[in-house]
Write an enzyme that holds these catalytic residues in place. Structure first.
Site, short mmCIF file in Angstrom:
data_model
loop_
_atom_site.label_atom_id
_atom_site.label_comp_id
_atom_site.label_asym_id
_atom_site.label_seq_id
_atom_site.Cartn_x
_atom_site.Cartn_y
_atom_site.Cartn_z
N CYS A 36 -0.04 2.02 -10.76
CA CYS A 36 -1.00 1.22 -10.00
C CYS A 36 -2.45 1.44 -10.39
O CYS A 36 -3.10 0.56 -10.93
CB CYS A 36 -0.81 1.49 -8.52
SG CYS A 36 0.80 0.92 -7.99
N PHE B 100 -7.73 12.45 -0.89
CA PHE B 100 -8.02 11.94 -2.25
C PHE B 100 -9.24 12.60 -2.87
O PHE B 100 -10.02 11.97 -3.58
CB PHE B 100 -8.18 10.40 -2.21
CG PHE B 100 -6.85 9.73 -2.44
CD1 PHE B 100 -5.87 9.82 -1.47
CD2 PHE B 100 -6.55 9.09 -3.62
CE1 PHE B 100 -4.62 9.27 -1.67
CE2 PHE B 100 -5.30 8.51 -3.82
CZ PHE B 100 -4.34 8.61 -2.84
N LYS C 281 -6.55 -5.49 -1.80
CA LYS C 281 -5.64 -4.59 -2.51
C LYS C 281 -6.35 -3.96 -3.70
O LYS C 281 -6.35 -2.74 -3.88
CB LYS C 281 -4.41 -5.37 -2.98
CG LYS C 281 -3.50 -4.62 -3.93
CD LYS C 281 -2.86 -3.42 -3.30
CE LYS C 281 -2.10 -2.60 -4.33
NZ LYS C 281 -1.59 -1.33 -3.80
N LYS D 65 3.11 12.15 -10.66
CA LYS D 65 2.76 12.88 -9.44
C LYS D 65 4.03 13.51 -8.92
O LYS D 65 5.13 13.24 -9.43
CB LYS D 65 2.13 11.96 -8.40
CG LYS D 65 3.09 10.91 -7.87
CD LYS D 65 2.47 10.03 -6.80
CE LYS D 65 2.51 10.68 -5.45
NZ LYS D 65 2.23 9.73 -4.35
N PHE E 81 0.85 -1.19 0.00
CA PHE E 81 0.00 0.00 0.00
C PHE E 81 0.89 1.24 0.00
O PHE E 81 0.59 2.23 0.67
CB PHE E 81 -0.93 0.01 1.22
CG PHE E 81 -1.90 -1.14 1.25
CD1 PHE E 81 -1.68 -2.23 2.09
CD2 PHE E 81 -2.99 -1.17 0.40
CE1 PHE E 81 -2.57 -3.30 2.11
CE2 PHE E 81 -3.88 -2.23 0.41
CZ PHE E 81 -3.67 -3.31 1.27
C1 UDX Z 1 5.37 -2.62 -7.98
C2 UDX Z 1 4.61 -3.89 -7.67
O1 UDX Z 1 5.47 -4.98 -7.81
C3 UDX Z 1 3.47 -3.99 -8.63
O2 UDX Z 1 2.66 -5.10 -8.29
C4 UDX Z 1 2.64 -2.80 -8.45
O3 UDX Z 1 1.45 -2.94 -9.19
C5 UDX Z 1 3.44 -1.63 -8.93
O4 UDX Z 1 4.56 -1.49 -8.08
P1 UDX Z 1 7.21 -1.76 -9.26
O5 UDX Z 1 8.13 -1.90 -8.08
O6 UDX Z 1 6.70 -0.39 -9.59
O7 UDX Z 1 6.00 -2.76 -9.13
O8 UDX Z 1 7.83 -2.43 -10.50
P2 UDX Z 1 9.18 -2.01 -11.20
O9 UDX Z 1 9.57 -0.64 -10.75
O10 UDX Z 1 8.96 -2.31 -12.62
O11 UDX Z 1 10.23 -3.02 -10.55
C6 UDX Z 1 10.12 -4.38 -10.77
C7 UDX Z 1 11.55 -4.93 -10.67
O12 UDX Z 1 11.49 -6.35 -10.75
C8 UDX Z 1 12.43 -4.45 -11.82
O13 UDX Z 1 13.60 -3.89 -11.28
C9 UDX Z 1 12.74 -5.71 -12.60
O14 UDX Z 1 14.05 -5.72 -13.13
C10 UDX Z 1 12.61 -6.78 -11.52
N1 UDX Z 1 12.34 -8.12 -12.01
C11 UDX Z 1 11.46 -8.31 -13.02
C12 UDX Z 1 13.01 -9.20 -11.42
O15 UDX Z 1 13.82 -9.00 -10.54
N2 UDX Z 1 12.75 -10.46 -11.86
C13 UDX Z 1 11.89 -10.69 -12.88
O16 UDX Z 1 11.71 -11.86 -13.25
C14 UDX Z 1 11.23 -9.58 -13.50
C1 UDX Z 2 -1.27 4.35 -5.17
C2 UDX Z 2 -1.98 4.05 -3.85
O1 UDX Z 2 -2.21 5.27 -3.15
C3 UDX Z 2 -1.12 3.13 -3.01
O2 UDX Z 2 -1.82 2.79 -1.82
C4 UDX Z 2 -0.85 1.86 -3.82
O3 UDX Z 2 -0.05 0.96 -3.09
C5 UDX Z 2 -0.14 2.21 -5.11
O4 UDX Z 2 -0.94 3.12 -5.86
P1 UDX Z 2 0.61 5.93 -6.07
O5 UDX Z 2 0.00 5.58 -7.38
O6 UDX Z 2 2.06 5.79 -5.89
O7 UDX Z 2 -0.10 5.05 -4.89
O8 UDX Z 2 0.27 7.46 -5.75
P2 UDX Z 2 -1.03 8.23 -5.23
O9 UDX Z 2 -0.56 9.27 -4.32
O10 UDX Z 2 -2.07 7.29 -4.79
O11 UDX Z 2 -1.55 8.98 -6.57
C6 UDX Z 2 -2.05 8.22 -7.61
C7 UDX Z 2 -2.49 9.19 -8.71
O12 UDX Z 2 -3.67 9.89 -8.31
C8 UDX Z 2 -1.46 10.27 -9.04
O13 UDX Z 2 -1.48 10.51 -10.43
C9 UDX Z 2 -1.97 11.49 -8.27
O14 UDX Z 2 -1.56 12.70 -8.87
C10 UDX Z 2 -3.47 11.29 -8.41
N1 UDX Z 2 -4.27 11.91 -7.35
C11 UDX Z 2 -4.10 11.50 -6.06
C12 UDX Z 2 -5.22 12.86 -7.70
O15 UDX Z 2 -5.36 13.23 -8.88
N2 UDX Z 2 -6.00 13.40 -6.73
C13 UDX Z 2 -5.88 13.03 -5.42
O16 UDX Z 2 -6.61 13.55 -4.57
C14 UDX Z 2 -4.89 12.06 -5.08
#
Ligand code: UDX
Ligand code: UDX
Length: 443
Positions: free
Chosen positions: A261, A250, A205, A321, A153
Site C-alpha cells: 500500500c 506510527f 484514502k 512487517k 483501511f
Molecule cells: C488490496 C486492494 O485491493 C488494493 O487496492 C490495495 O492497494 C492493496 O490491497 P490485495 O488484496 O493486497 O489488494 O491484492 P491481492 O492480494 O493481489 O489480491 C487481489 C486478488 O484479486 C487476487 O487474488 C487476484 O487473483 C484477484 N483478481 C485479480 C480477480 O479476482 N479478478 C481480476 O480480474 C484480477
Molecule cells: C497500511 C495502512 O496502515 C492501512 O490503513 C491501509 O489500508 C493499507 O496500508 P499495511 O501496509 O498493511 O497498512 O501495514 P502498516 O501497519 O500500516 O505498516 C506499513 C509499513 O510501515 C510496514 O512496513 C511497517 O513495518 C512500517 N511501519 C509502520 C514503520 O516502519 N513504522 C511505524 O511506526 C509503523
C-alpha cells in the site's frame, strides 16, 4: 442479512468477505485464480492473516460463505458487488487498473438485476466515475446500478480487528440511496460512517496513507539526526506522542515502510499531482527518505564489517512487517538483494514469509529458526519485528556467531543490554551510532 459478492480473494477481499459473512450476511467470494478458489473450497488459505483461517472455516460451515470463479454464480441474487482486486503500481507510479477494469466489465456482462458496485480497492481519484462508464458501456442491456467508493483501511496482520473495529467507514457516491444501503452493512460495527462524494472518498484514502507514510519517513529522518546528535529516537517519539496533535502511533523508526500500500499509494498520489502540473515536494521527499532508510541499515553493515564481499549475513525476518507472509516491497528483500549484489552470503528466517521469499530471492539460504541464522554469521540484522525475535537467548546467539555484530533495524532490543552481552550493537536512532553514517551527496 444482505447478499454480497466480493471480487478478489486477496489480503483485502478475503478479509472483507469473511467479516461480512461473520456479521450474518450471505457472501460469495469470487476470484479469477482457480487454484486460489479450489484451495479456499478445501479450507486452504492463500494468505497468512492471524485468525482468518478459523473465521473462514466457521462461516463456510455455517453456510454464509462460499467461493466461486463464476461471475454468474457470484452475482446471483447479490445486492452488492465489492471490487477488491489488486491495484498494483504501474509505469511511472500510476496505479495499474487493469484488474479493476476486468472486474467492472465482468460485472456488467453478468449482472441480471440492479446492483450496488462498491470500490474497496485503492483506486486513483476519479476511478469511481470510470468504473460507472465501463459498466454502462459493457451492459448487454441497461440495468440499474450505482457505484460507491468504500476505501479499505485494513492493516495486514491485524486486518480482521481493523475491519471489525474501524476508526471510521468512508463512503462516496453520487447516489445517496446507494450510499445509505452500503452504510447499513457497516452499522453493526458502531463506528462513524462518513458520506461524501466519490472523488473525496478516493482522496481520503490516498491522503490517509500518504500521511501515515509521511509520519514514518519523518521519524526515520529524525532517527538519523538522533544518531548524529546522540539522542534516543524511541524516547523522542514517546515524548512527541504525548501531544494529542501528534499521537504516539506510527512513530517507530526502522528500515522504512514496505507493503502493497504505502509505497504504491504515495507514488500514485504523487503521479496524480504531477499529471496535473504539480510538484509534490513533500511526497517526493517521503519516498526519498524511505529509500534511503533501507540503505542506511545496509550502510551500517559496511561501516561495521568493512568488506561485505564473502561475509555471511543473517536476516531476522523477510516479510514487510510482522504477522504477515506478504513480501511486497519488503525492505528485508531489498536489503538481501543489496547484500547479495555485494557478494555476501545471506541467510534468513521468517515465521511465515519464507515460501514467498524463496520464490522471489532464491539465493537466500533459508533457515528453520533464528538461531540457525546466527550460526557462523559475521553480522545479524533484525529487519522484521516478529515477537519471537524479542526474547531470543542472546548469549547462545552471540556464541554461535563468527563476529557479535548486531544491527537492530527495528529497535526491538535495548542497546545497553546488547552491549553488556558483548555485541557490537547498532540500532536505528538509538544515540550516537559509532562512526555515524554520512548521507552521500546522491541521497
Ligand atoms: C488490496 C486492494 O485491493 C488494493 O487496492 C490495495 O492497494 C492493496 O490491497 P490485495 O488484496 O493486497 O489488494 O491484492 P491481492 O492480494 O493481489 O489480491 C487481489 C486478488 O484479486 C487476487 O487474488 C487476484 O487473483 C484477484 N483478481 C485479480 C480477480 O479476482 N479478478 C481480476 O480480474 C484480477
Ligand atoms: C497500511 C495502512 O496502515 C492501512 O490503513 C491501509 O489500508 C493499507 O496500508 P499495511 O501496509 O498493511 O497498512 O501495514 P502498516 O501497519 O500500516 O505498516 C506499513 C509499513 O510501515 C510496514 O512496513 C511497517 O513495518 C512500517 N511501519 C509502520 C514503520 O516502519 N513504522 C511505524 O511506526 C509503523
Amino acid at each position: 442479512m444482505k447478499k454480497i459478492c466480493v471480487i478478489g480473494t486477496g489480503y483485502v477481499g478475503l478479509v472483507t468477505g469473511t467479516c461480512f459473512a461473520d456479521l450474518g450476511n450471505q457472501v460469495t467470494a469470487l476470484d479469477v485464480n482457480e487454484e486460489k478458489i479450489r484451495d479456499l473450497q478445501n479450507g486452504i488459505m492463500p494468505i497468512y492473516e492471524p485468525g482468518l483461517a478459523e473465521m473462514v472455516e466457521r462461516n463456510v460451515r455455517a453456510g454464509r460463505l462460499s467461493f466461486t470463479t463464476s461471475y454468474k454464480e457470484g452475482l446471483k441474487d447479490a445486492e452488492f458487488a465489492f471490487i477488491c482486486v489488486g491495484t498494483p503500481e504501474g509505469v511511472d507510479g500510476e496505479a495499474d487498473l487493469r484488474y479493476v477494469r476486468a472486474a467492472a466489465e465482468s460485472i456488467a456482462e453478468n449482472m441480471d438485476h440492479p446492483l450496488i458496485v462498491v470500490n474497496k480497492s485503492t483506486v486513483p481519484v476519479g476511478t469511481g466515475d470510470w468504473v460507472a462508464d465501463i459498466i454502462a458501456s459493457k451492459q448487454p442491456k441497461p440495468i440499474d446500478f450505482a457505484v460507491v467508493s468504500c476505501p479499505e483501511f485494513l492493516r495486514e496482520g491485524v486486518a480482521i480487528s481493523d475491519f471489525m473495529h474501524p476508526d471510521r467507514t468512508v463512503l462516496g457516491s453520487t447516489n445517496p440511496r446507494a450510499m445509505e444501503a452500503v452504510a447499513q452493512l457497516f452499522l453493526p460495527l458502531r463506528a462513524p460512517i462518513m458520506m461524501t462524494d466519490l472523488r473525496t472518498a478516493e482522496m481520503i484514502k490516498y491522503a490517509s496513507n500518504a500521511f501515515l507514510a509521511t509520519k514514518i519517513s519523518f521519524i526515520n529522518e529524525i532517527s538519523i539526526i538522533c544518531e548524529k546528535l546522540g539522542a534516543d529516537v524511541i524516547e523522542v517519539a514517546q515524548g512527541m506522542g504525548f501531544d494529542k496533535r501528534i499521537g504516539p502511533h506510527f512513530l517507530q523508526a526502522g528500515v522504512g515502510y514496505g507493503g502493497s500500500c504505502f509505497p504504491k499509494d504515495v507514488k500514485a498520489l504523487a503521479y496524480m499531482a504531477q499529471t496535473h502540473g504539480m510538484h509534490p515536494q513533500l511526497l517526493t521527499s517521503v519516498m526519498e527518505i524511505n529509500e534511503f532508510q533501507r540503505r542506511h541499515v545496509a550502510l551500517k553493515l559496511h561501516d561495521l564489517l568493512g568488506e561485505i564481499q564473502g561475509k555471511t549475513i543473517g536476516l531476522l525476518g523477510l516479510a514487510f512487517k510482522e504477522n504477515t507472509d506478504d513480501i511486497r516491497e519488503s525492505p528485508a528483500l531489498a536489503i538481501a538483494r543489496h547484500l547479495l549484489e555485494q557478494g555476501a552470503h545471506v541467510k534468513a528466517y521468517d515465521p511465515e514469509a519464507m515460501e514467498n521469499s524463496r520464490r522471489a530471492v532464491p539465493e537466500i539460504e533459508m533457515c528453520p529458526d533464528a538461531y540457525k541464522v546466527a550460526e557462523n554469521a559475521d553480522a545479524l540484522v533484525v529487519v522484521t519485528p516478529w515477537n519471537e525475535f524479542k526474547q531470543l537467548d542472546m548469549v547462545r546467539v552471540r556464541d554461535s556467531m563468527k563476529q557479535p555484530i548486531l544491527v537492530d533495524g527495528r529497535n526491538i532490543y535495548e542497546p545497553d543490554t546488547m552491549k553488556s552481552l558483548g555485541f557490537i550493537y547498532r540500532g536505528v536512532g538509538r544515540g550516537y551510532d559509532g562512526n555515524g553514517i554520512e548521507r552521500s551527496a546522491a541521497d
